[in-house]
Scaffold this active site. Sequence first.
Site, PDB file in Angstrom:
ATOM      1  N   ASP A 199       0.754  -0.976   0.105  1.00  0.00           N
ATOM      2  CA  ASP A 199      -0.025  -0.084  -0.105  1.00  0.00           C
ATOM      3  C   ASP A 199       1.033   1.397   0.112  1.00  0.00           C
ATOM      4  O   ASP A 199       2.082   1.303   0.889  1.00  0.00           O
ATOM      5  CB  ASP A 199      -0.883   0.048   1.153  1.00  0.00           C
ATOM      6  CG  ASP A 199      -1.615   1.239   1.425  1.00  0.00           C
ATOM      7  OD1 ASP A 199      -1.865   1.717   0.239  1.00  0.00           O
ATOM      8  OD2 ASP A 199      -2.482   1.633   2.546  1.00  0.00           O
ATOM      9  N   ASN A 233      -0.506   4.687  -0.107  1.00  0.00           N
ATOM     10  CA  ASN A 233      -1.341   5.691   0.411  1.00  0.00           C
ATOM     11  C   ASN A 233      -2.200   5.592   1.815  1.00  0.00           C
ATOM     12  O   ASN A 233      -2.893   6.318   1.937  1.00  0.00           O
ATOM     13  CB  ASN A 233      -2.235   6.511  -0.655  1.00  0.00           C
ATOM     14  CG  ASN A 233      -3.129   5.275  -0.844  1.00  0.00           C
ATOM     15  OD1 ASN A 233      -3.311   4.249  -0.615  1.00  0.00           O
ATOM     16  ND2 ASN A 233      -4.261   5.760  -1.852  1.00  0.00           N
ATOM     17  N   ASP A 258      -4.630   3.797   2.700  1.00  0.00           N
ATOM     18  CA  ASP A 258      -5.811   3.020   2.502  1.00  0.00           C
ATOM     19  C   ASP A 258      -6.021   1.611   3.140  1.00  0.00           C
ATOM     20  O   ASP A 258      -7.200   1.200   3.158  1.00  0.00           O
ATOM     21  CB  ASP A 258      -6.760   3.609   1.519  1.00  0.00           C
ATOM     22  CG  ASP A 258      -6.012   2.951   0.206  1.00  0.00           C
ATOM     23  OD1 ASP A 258      -5.227   1.991   0.313  1.00  0.00           O
ATOM     24  OD2 ASP A 258      -6.782   2.820  -0.566  1.00  0.00           O
ATOM     25  N   ASP A 315      -1.400  -1.245  -4.019  1.00  0.00           N
ATOM     26  CA  ASP A 315      -1.885  -0.330  -5.091  1.00  0.00           C
ATOM     27  C   ASP A 315      -0.468  -0.457  -6.186  1.00  0.00           C
ATOM     28  O   ASP A 315       0.377  -1.014  -5.885  1.00  0.00           O
ATOM     29  CB  ASP A 315      -2.261   1.052  -4.796  1.00  0.00           C
ATOM     30  CG  ASP A 315      -1.052   1.513  -3.715  1.00  0.00           C
ATOM     31  OD1 ASP A 315      -0.038   1.574  -3.955  1.00  0.00           O
ATOM     32  OD2 ASP A 315      -1.684   2.051  -2.794  1.00  0.00           O
ATOM     33  N   ASP A 348      -4.313 -10.624 -16.122  1.00  0.00           N
ATOM     34  CA  ASP A 348      -5.177 -11.599 -15.794  1.00  0.00           C
ATOM     35  C   ASP A 348      -6.289 -11.315 -16.618  1.00  0.00           C
ATOM     36  O   ASP A 348      -6.881 -10.224 -16.650  1.00  0.00           O
ATOM     37  CB  ASP A 348      -5.590 -11.441 -14.410  1.00  0.00           C
ATOM     38  CG  ASP A 348      -5.974 -12.931 -13.747  1.00  0.00           C
ATOM     39  OD1 ASP A 348      -6.654 -13.614 -14.303  1.00  0.00           O
ATOM     40  OD2 ASP A 348      -5.140 -13.176 -12.539  1.00  0.00           O
ATOM     41  N   ASP A 382      -7.971 -16.575 -16.935  1.00  0.00           N
ATOM     42  CA  ASP A 382      -8.921 -17.097 -16.145  1.00  0.00           C
ATOM     43  C   ASP A 382      -9.769 -18.344 -16.401  1.00  0.00           C
ATOM     44  O   ASP A 382     -10.562 -18.113 -17.578  1.00  0.00           O
ATOM     45  CB  ASP A 382      -9.759 -15.938 -15.289  1.00  0.00           C
ATOM     46  CG  ASP A 382     -10.419 -16.332 -13.870  1.00  0.00           C
ATOM     47  OD1 ASP A 382      -9.341 -16.767 -12.908  1.00  0.00           O
ATOM     48  OD2 ASP A 382     -11.552 -16.225 -14.037  1.00  0.00           O
ATOM     49  N   GLU A 425      -5.466 -20.891 -16.930  1.00  0.00           N
ATOM     50  CA  GLU A 425      -5.926 -21.598 -15.791  1.00  0.00           C
ATOM     51  C   GLU A 425      -7.019 -22.541 -16.150  1.00  0.00           C
ATOM     52  O   GLU A 425      -8.026 -22.147 -16.599  1.00  0.00           O
ATOM     53  CB  GLU A 425      -6.299 -20.559 -14.678  1.00  0.00           C
ATOM     54  CG  GLU A 425      -6.785 -21.287 -13.237  1.00  0.00           C
ATOM     55  CD  GLU A 425      -7.755 -20.544 -12.486  1.00  0.00           C
ATOM     56  OE1 GLU A 425      -7.823 -20.755 -11.410  1.00  0.00           O
ATOM     57  OE2 GLU A 425      -8.715 -20.244 -13.109  1.00  0.00           O
ATOM     58  N   HIS A 445      -3.232 -17.019  -5.151  1.00  0.00           N
ATOM     59  CA  HIS A 445      -4.264 -16.518  -4.415  1.00  0.00           C
ATOM     60  C   HIS A 445      -5.453 -17.111  -4.071  1.00  0.00           C
ATOM     61  O   HIS A 445      -6.370 -16.717  -3.350  1.00  0.00           O
ATOM     62  CB  HIS A 445      -4.605 -15.081  -5.333  1.00  0.00           C
ATOM     63  CG  HIS A 445      -5.293 -15.597  -6.494  1.00  0.00           C
ATOM     64  ND1 HIS A 445      -4.908 -16.076  -7.578  1.00  0.00           N
ATOM     65  CD2 HIS A 445      -6.566 -15.355  -6.761  1.00  0.00           C
ATOM     66  CE1 HIS A 445      -5.730 -16.278  -8.578  1.00  0.00           C
ATOM     67  NE2 HIS A 445      -6.907 -15.872  -8.101  1.00  0.00           N
TER      68      HIS A 445
HETATM   69  O1  TEU Z   1     -10.330 -19.571 -10.134  1.00  0.00           O
HETATM   70  C1  TEU Z   1     -11.006 -20.907 -10.523  1.00  0.00           C
HETATM   71  C2  TEU Z   1     -11.032 -21.708  -9.724  1.00  0.00           C
HETATM   72  O2  TEU Z   1     -11.792 -22.827 -10.156  1.00  0.00           O
HETATM   73  C3  TEU Z   1     -10.799 -22.071  -8.377  1.00  0.00           C
HETATM   74  O3  TEU Z   1      -9.293 -22.150  -8.204  1.00  0.00           O
HETATM   75  C4  TEU Z   1     -11.574 -21.034  -7.598  1.00  0.00           C
HETATM   76  O4  TEU Z   1     -10.575 -20.498  -6.601  1.00  0.00           O
HETATM   77  C5  TEU Z   1     -12.518 -21.615  -6.669  1.00  0.00           C
HETATM   78  O5  TEU Z   1     -11.859 -22.032  -5.507  1.00  0.00           O
HETATM   79  C6  TEU Z   1     -13.149 -22.802  -7.001  1.00  0.00           C
HETATM   80  O6  TEU Z   1     -13.844 -23.742  -5.977  1.00  0.00           O
HETATM   81  C7  TEU Z   1     -10.390 -18.279 -10.583  1.00  0.00           C
HETATM   82  C8  TEU Z   1      -9.595 -17.277 -10.091  1.00  0.00           C
HETATM   83  O7  TEU Z   1      -8.334 -17.840  -9.749  1.00  0.00           O
HETATM   84  C9  TEU Z   1     -10.298 -17.109  -8.852  1.00  0.00           C
HETATM   85  O8  TEU Z   1      -9.839 -16.207  -8.085  1.00  0.00           O
HETATM   86  C10 TEU Z   1     -11.581 -16.628  -9.173  1.00  0.00           C
HETATM   87  O9  TEU Z   1     -12.538 -16.524  -7.944  1.00  0.00           O
HETATM   88  C11 TEU Z   1     -12.546 -17.540 -10.217  1.00  0.00           C
HETATM   89  O10 TEU Z   1     -11.565 -17.938 -11.089  1.00  0.00           O
HETATM   90  C12 TEU Z   1     -13.588 -16.752 -10.754  1.00  0.00           C
HETATM   91  O11 TEU Z   1     -13.208 -15.790 -11.598  1.00  0.00           O
HETATM   92 CA    CA Z   2      -3.588   1.865  -1.491  1.00  0.00          CA
END
Ligand code: TEU
Ligand code: CA
Length: 545
Positions: free
Chosen positions: A21, A23, A25, A29, A98, A198, A251, A320
């Site tokens: 971060d 700033n 908040d 960022d 992404d 994604d 993915e 993530h």
């Molecule tokens: O994730 C898709 C996905 O199938 C999983 O890994 C998801 O995290 C979820 O746990 C399914 O049970 C991608 C992204 O990486 C995720 O962060 C998003 O929430 C999702 O697509 C939708 O865009």
């Molecule tokens: Ca910030």
Amino acid sequence: MAANYKKDMVVYQIYPRSFQDSNGDGIGDIPGIISRLDYLRDLGVNTLWLSPVYKSPDADNGYDIADYKSIQPAFGTMADFDELVSQAKQRGIGIVMDLVINHTSDEHEWFQKAMAGDPKYRDYYIIRKGKNGKLPNNWGNFFAVCPWTRIGDTDEYYLHLFDKKQPDLNWHNPAVLEEVKDIMRFWLDKGVVGFRCDVINIIYKDTLADGKKQLALTGIEHYLSTQGCHEILKTLRREVLEPYGAFAVGETVMVDIPKARDLCDESRGELDMLFSFEHMGCDDLGLKWFKTRLSPKRLMHTLDKWQRELHWNAWYFENHDQPRFVSRFPDGEKHRYACSTMMAGLQMTLRGTPYMHEGQEIGMTNGDFRNLDEIQDVESHTVWEMAKHLGIPKGMRWKMIRRTSRDNGRTPMQWSAEENAGFTTGKPWLKINGNYREVNAAREMADDKGILAFWKYMISLRKSEPALMDGDYFLAYMGKNIYAFERVLDGKRLLSICNMSAKQVKLPKQLAQWKQVVASNYEDITPVMRPFEFRLMQEEVECGD
Ligand code: TEU
Ligand code: CA
């Protein structure tokens, strides 16, 4: 069609909300990222994948996009973004965006227009009438909610495989494809080097017929890796990526090896590589929310299978959406140094492109959340409700969420022992792990024998050693806890040995003749592999005539 990636690529994933971060908040960022570019260059990574930075109401932290061509105000401005691309470039770092095109946000202008009845935009989404007062079909949903949401008090519903604020796009409509091409070119013109796509293998739904009943995701056979999806990927590759020399990593949920080959065989011109999920299930009981003890054997079997059977893969152990790996291994946190560095060794010696997640390089662990109120992740909340519905008692529900919540991999980056771990001067959007006084980047930077130093060393090896980048893979040994494989190129042989457990294990005889050490996360070499020990060995080169 040749590959659009270089073999020396090492990717670092940034979850912008949680990185730095600037700033106060409490939200990471883009200026924050810029301020850490030297750190990333020194780490040795040459590619950054940014989780979504587009304008979004954040129902799913940016994976619900409201405007594909603007920057989320909390993250900064388009000028900040341009500055990031150029500053990164000066340091030899490329930016990967992404690309979330299975769905948009319900606050996207297209969806708003669709809801207002505009026929053009209604056809961007998947809208159907209910059947005899019931839902249009029996499908399941990734977040364990109903995938159909009723539109006002009409008898129509829209489809969403994720949250109800993430309506799925209709990929049967050629106009959607044109929009996406345009969006991709917009970012490519700004100098980004590629896209992380994604859930790309579920975008094209063959039919909306009922699916075969199953425990989760009923209906998936109608949209997993369909021919329509392959066609779209080929078009995007040929018309958009190829002219820019840009690359695409998919993915791809629920892929097996034949499906993976169909998606990323070079000759087919679709994806360059993909994220598979099988190795992430090594502690699953059928569904990802129901966990058992992690089995090293299951993990290495899966790794070995994918290494042998797919020419190139995107290798990741954290992101993530996933808990931290150190926290997944039994006693991994107890041996945090050894476990994190063993994972560095493993990741940098496997064949394929390594993708690391922010914080991995300093051995960050799962979040230390105390109750559901401290968890933000939309999925954790929907799964909590689902579990409640199934009658699972509260204590068990919490155990389940604590272990599997995606927030485990999203806690703010721990930069220093200062207040709020140096992440923010304000109130962090998500609870910072209380272990930041011991686990932080400043401490690691001052330690030339620390976790960070080991990652740096492994990354530099990975980028300079042709056998690691390009070598063949051979399994050398697989035991209950020991996994060893060779990487071989032009007569050069390297042996990577990982003890994937906290147990002491005798080094198997067949590995004992390798004497020359290239890397190790213990001070000395003994006939015993200690907890989470990693060794990279080189065959003694014969000198002379
Ligand atoms: O994730 C898709 C996905 O199938 C999983 O890994 C998801 O995290 C979820 O746990 C399914 O049970 C991608 C992204 O990486 C995720 O962060 C998003 O929430 C999702 O697509 C939708 O865009
Ligand atoms: Ca910030």
